[in-house]
Design an enzyme around this catalytic site. Structure first.
Site, PDB file in Angstrom:
ATOM      1  N   SER A   1       0.857  -1.199   0.000  1.00  0.00           N
ATOM      2  CA  SER A   1       0.000   0.000   0.000  1.00  0.00           C
ATOM      3  C   SER A   1       0.885   1.238   0.000  1.00  0.00           C
ATOM      4  O   SER A   1       2.031   1.190   0.481  1.00  0.00           O
ATOM      5  CB  SER A   1      -0.876  -0.015   1.255  1.00  0.00           C
TER       6      SER A   1
ATOM      7  N   TYR B   1      -1.951  -0.459  10.611  1.00  0.00           N
ATOM      8  CA  TYR B   1      -1.981  -0.718   9.164  1.00  0.00           C
ATOM      9  C   TYR B   1      -0.677  -0.260   8.512  1.00  0.00           C
ATOM     10  O   TYR B   1      -0.071  -1.008   7.734  1.00  0.00           O
ATOM     11  CB  TYR B   1      -3.177  -0.001   8.530  1.00  0.00           C
TER      12      TYR B   1
HETATM   13  N1  LIG Z   1      -8.809  -1.125  -1.212  1.00  0.00           N
HETATM   14  C1  LIG Z   1      -7.770  -0.315  -1.084  1.00  0.00           C
HETATM   15  O1  LIG Z   1      -7.899   0.921  -1.151  1.00  0.00           O
HETATM   16  C2  LIG Z   1      -6.385  -0.883  -0.861  1.00  0.00           C
HETATM   17  C3  LIG Z   1      -5.300  -0.023  -1.030  1.00  0.00           C
HETATM   18  C4  LIG Z   1      -4.019  -0.511  -0.842  1.00  0.00           C
HETATM   19  C5  LIG Z   1      -3.825  -1.833  -0.493  1.00  0.00           C
HETATM   20  N2  LIG Z   1      -4.896  -2.650  -0.326  1.00  0.00           N
HETATM   21  C6  LIG Z   1      -4.651  -4.035   0.052  1.00  0.00           C
HETATM   22  O2  LIG Z   1      -5.271  -4.897  -0.872  1.00  0.00           O
HETATM   23  C7  LIG Z   1      -5.532  -6.146  -0.239  1.00  0.00           C
HETATM   24  C8  LIG Z   1      -6.963  -6.585  -0.572  1.00  0.00           C
HETATM   25  O3  LIG Z   1      -7.851  -5.664   0.035  1.00  0.00           O
HETATM   26  P1  LIG Z   1      -9.276  -5.276  -0.596  1.00  0.00           P
HETATM   27  O4  LIG Z   1      -9.305  -3.814  -0.698  1.00  0.00           O
HETATM   28  O5  LIG Z   1      -9.561  -6.109  -1.784  1.00  0.00           O
HETATM   29  O6  LIG Z   1     -10.246  -5.648   0.637  1.00  0.00           O
HETATM   30  P2  LIG Z   1     -11.326  -6.807   0.824  1.00  0.00           P
HETATM   31  O7  LIG Z   1     -12.352  -6.772  -0.235  1.00  0.00           O
HETATM   32  O8  LIG Z   1     -11.773  -6.664   2.252  1.00  0.00           O
HETATM   33  O9  LIG Z   1     -10.498  -8.152   0.648  1.00  0.00           O
HETATM   34  C9  LIG Z   1      -9.686  -8.699   1.649  1.00  0.00           C
HETATM   35  C10 LIG Z   1      -9.429 -10.155   1.296  1.00  0.00           C
HETATM   36  O10 LIG Z   1      -8.490 -10.703   2.245  1.00  0.00           O
HETATM   37  C11 LIG Z   1      -9.030 -11.917   2.735  1.00  0.00           C
HETATM   38  N3  LIG Z   1      -8.582 -12.141   4.099  1.00  0.00           N
HETATM   39  C12 LIG Z   1      -8.662 -11.292   5.151  1.00  0.00           C
HETATM   40  N4  LIG Z   1      -8.195 -11.889   6.244  1.00  0.00           N
HETATM   41  C13 LIG Z   1      -7.821 -13.149   5.883  1.00  0.00           C
HETATM   42  C14 LIG Z   1      -7.282 -14.251   6.577  1.00  0.00           C
HETATM   43  N5  LIG Z   1      -7.016 -14.185   7.891  1.00  0.00           N
HETATM   44  N6  LIG Z   1      -7.014 -15.379   5.872  1.00  0.00           N
HETATM   45  C15 LIG Z   1      -7.286 -15.459   4.557  1.00  0.00           C
HETATM   46  N7  LIG Z   1      -7.792 -14.443   3.835  1.00  0.00           N
HETATM   47  C16 LIG Z   1      -8.060 -13.309   4.505  1.00  0.00           C
HETATM   48  C17 LIG Z   1     -10.538 -11.751   2.657  1.00  0.00           C
HETATM   49  O11 LIG Z   1     -11.154 -13.022   2.520  1.00  0.00           O
HETATM   50  P3  LIG Z   1     -11.947 -13.804   3.663  1.00  0.00           P
HETATM   51  O12 LIG Z   1     -12.583 -12.802   4.570  1.00  0.00           O
HETATM   52  O13 LIG Z   1     -12.935 -14.627   2.891  1.00  0.00           O
HETATM   53  O14 LIG Z   1     -10.912 -14.647   4.334  1.00  0.00           O
HETATM   54  C18 LIG Z   1     -10.692 -10.991   1.348  1.00  0.00           C
HETATM   55  O15 LIG Z   1     -10.715 -11.876   0.254  1.00  0.00           O
HETATM   56  C19 LIG Z   1      -5.252  -5.940   1.242  1.00  0.00           C
HETATM   57  O16 LIG Z   1      -3.976  -6.467   1.556  1.00  0.00           O
HETATM   58  C20 LIG Z   1      -5.254  -4.427   1.389  1.00  0.00           C
HETATM   59  O17 LIG Z   1      -4.461  -3.987   2.478  1.00  0.00           O
HETATM   60  C21 LIG Z   1      -6.174  -2.207  -0.504  1.00  0.00           C
END
Ligand SMILES: NC(=O)c1ccc[n+]([C@@H]2O[C@H](COP(=O)([O-])OP(=O)(O)OC[C@H]3O[C@@H](n4cnc5c(N)ncnc54)[C@H](OP(=O)(O)O)[C@@H]3O)[C@@H](O)[C@H]2O)c1
Length: 247
Positions: A133, A146
């Site tokens: 990120s 975070y």
């Molecule tokens: N959205 C943004 O603005 C943004 C920006 C920068 C970086 N990111 C990064 O992108 C990544 C994905 O985030 P997203 O925005 O797509 O959010 P999201 O829709 O909440 O997706 C998070 C994913 O991680 C999985 N997860 C969470 N805890 C887990 C665990 N203990 N074991 C296995 N899987 C787990 C969840 O699946 P389950 O709950 O089914 O396990 C879900 O598939 C993250 O690392 C986040 O920090 C996001």
């Protein structure tokens, strides 16, 4: 192999990568969502296998990788994407909560790399991708756990990249800005340059295809964040305190 494949960026990557003809191994905890994504991948004439696992469980992640290798063949690319967002003022951040964030965002990725790296090195090819990120670069308001987790994640993958030089296994560290997913949904604070999911997914796939070592986007926010790295601490603190992206 994509961790955190049940929603948001992980799901978007799975569907787009499958559309390009690759087989995908999908790991997350929510089985019903993973089953639906398998069907969506199959509708694109590609193969998908899912495994339910918590990334904090090293054994379960290794078993998931074994399942993907058995049913789909060797793992060419790991996308360590599973993660959680969190908002906490420093005075309210409990050690237990911080441990959970670090456990998922950092140690979950370590477990994922451990499940695939030696096999990739033995084959002399592979790519390890971290979804970090822009929050990795400097501390942000109400984001201590975070920011710490993403800084650790980026440093971890950088060290891995150095250790794996000349093995044929490459590393790509992605630093996205704000993307519309469950992680950012419902936030009232202004998120500058907030991106649509499809756009974010296309940028991540671009970085992987171009074999970038590191990639930050969108360029406008990445430039501001990089400028922050050069600022004197007092000036950075003054600006960062007035620009909270969390309620
Ligand atoms: N959205 C943004 O603005 C943004 C920006 C920068 C970086 N990111 C990064 O992108 C990544 C994905 O985030 P997203 O925005 O797509 O959010 P999201 O829709 O909440 O997706 C998070 C994913 O991680 C999985 N997860 C969470 N805890 C887990 C665990 N203990 N074991 C296995 N899987 C787990 C969840 O699946 P389950 O709950 O089914 O396990 C879900 O598939 C993250 O690392 C986040 O920090 C996001």
């Amino acid at each position: 192999m994509i961790t955190g494949a049940s929603s948001g960026i992980g799901k978007g990557l799975a569907l787009e990568i499958a559309s390009r003809g690759a087989s995908v191994g999908l790991l997350a905890r929510r089985e019903e969502l993973l089953k639906e994504i398998v069907s969506e991948v199959q509708a694109r004439n590609a193969k998908a296998v899912y495994a339910t696992a918590d990334v904090r469980d090293a054994k379960a992640v290794r078993e998931a990788a074994d399942k993907f290798r058995k049913e789909l063949g060797p793992i060419d690319v790991l996308i360590a994407n599973a993660g959680m967002g969190t908002s906490d003022h420093a005075t309210r951040l409990t050690p237990e909560h911080a441990a959970n964030v670090i456990g998922i965002n950092v140690l979950g990725a370590v477990n994922s790399v451990a499940a695939v790296a030696s096999e990739m090195v033995a084959r002399g090819q592979g790519r390890l991708v971290a979804i970090s990120s822009l929050a990795a670069y400097r501390g942000l308001a109400k984001s201590a756990a975070y920011c710490a987790s993403k800084a650790a994640l980026s440093s971890y993958f950088e060290s891995v990249r150095i250790d794996l030089r000349n093995t044929g296994v490459e590393v790509t560290i992605i630093h996205p800005g704000f993307i519309k997913t469950d992680l950012t949904a419902g936030r009232e604070a202004k998120m500058p340059y907030l991106m649509e999911l499809d756009y974010g997914v296309s940028k991540i796939i671009y970085a992987i295809e171009k074999e970038k070592k590191t990639y930050a986007f969108p360029w406008q926010l990445a430039t501001i964040v990089r400028a922050g790295l050069l600022m004197p601490t007092a000036m950075y603190d003054w600006i960062a305190a007035r620009n909270s992206f969390r309620e």
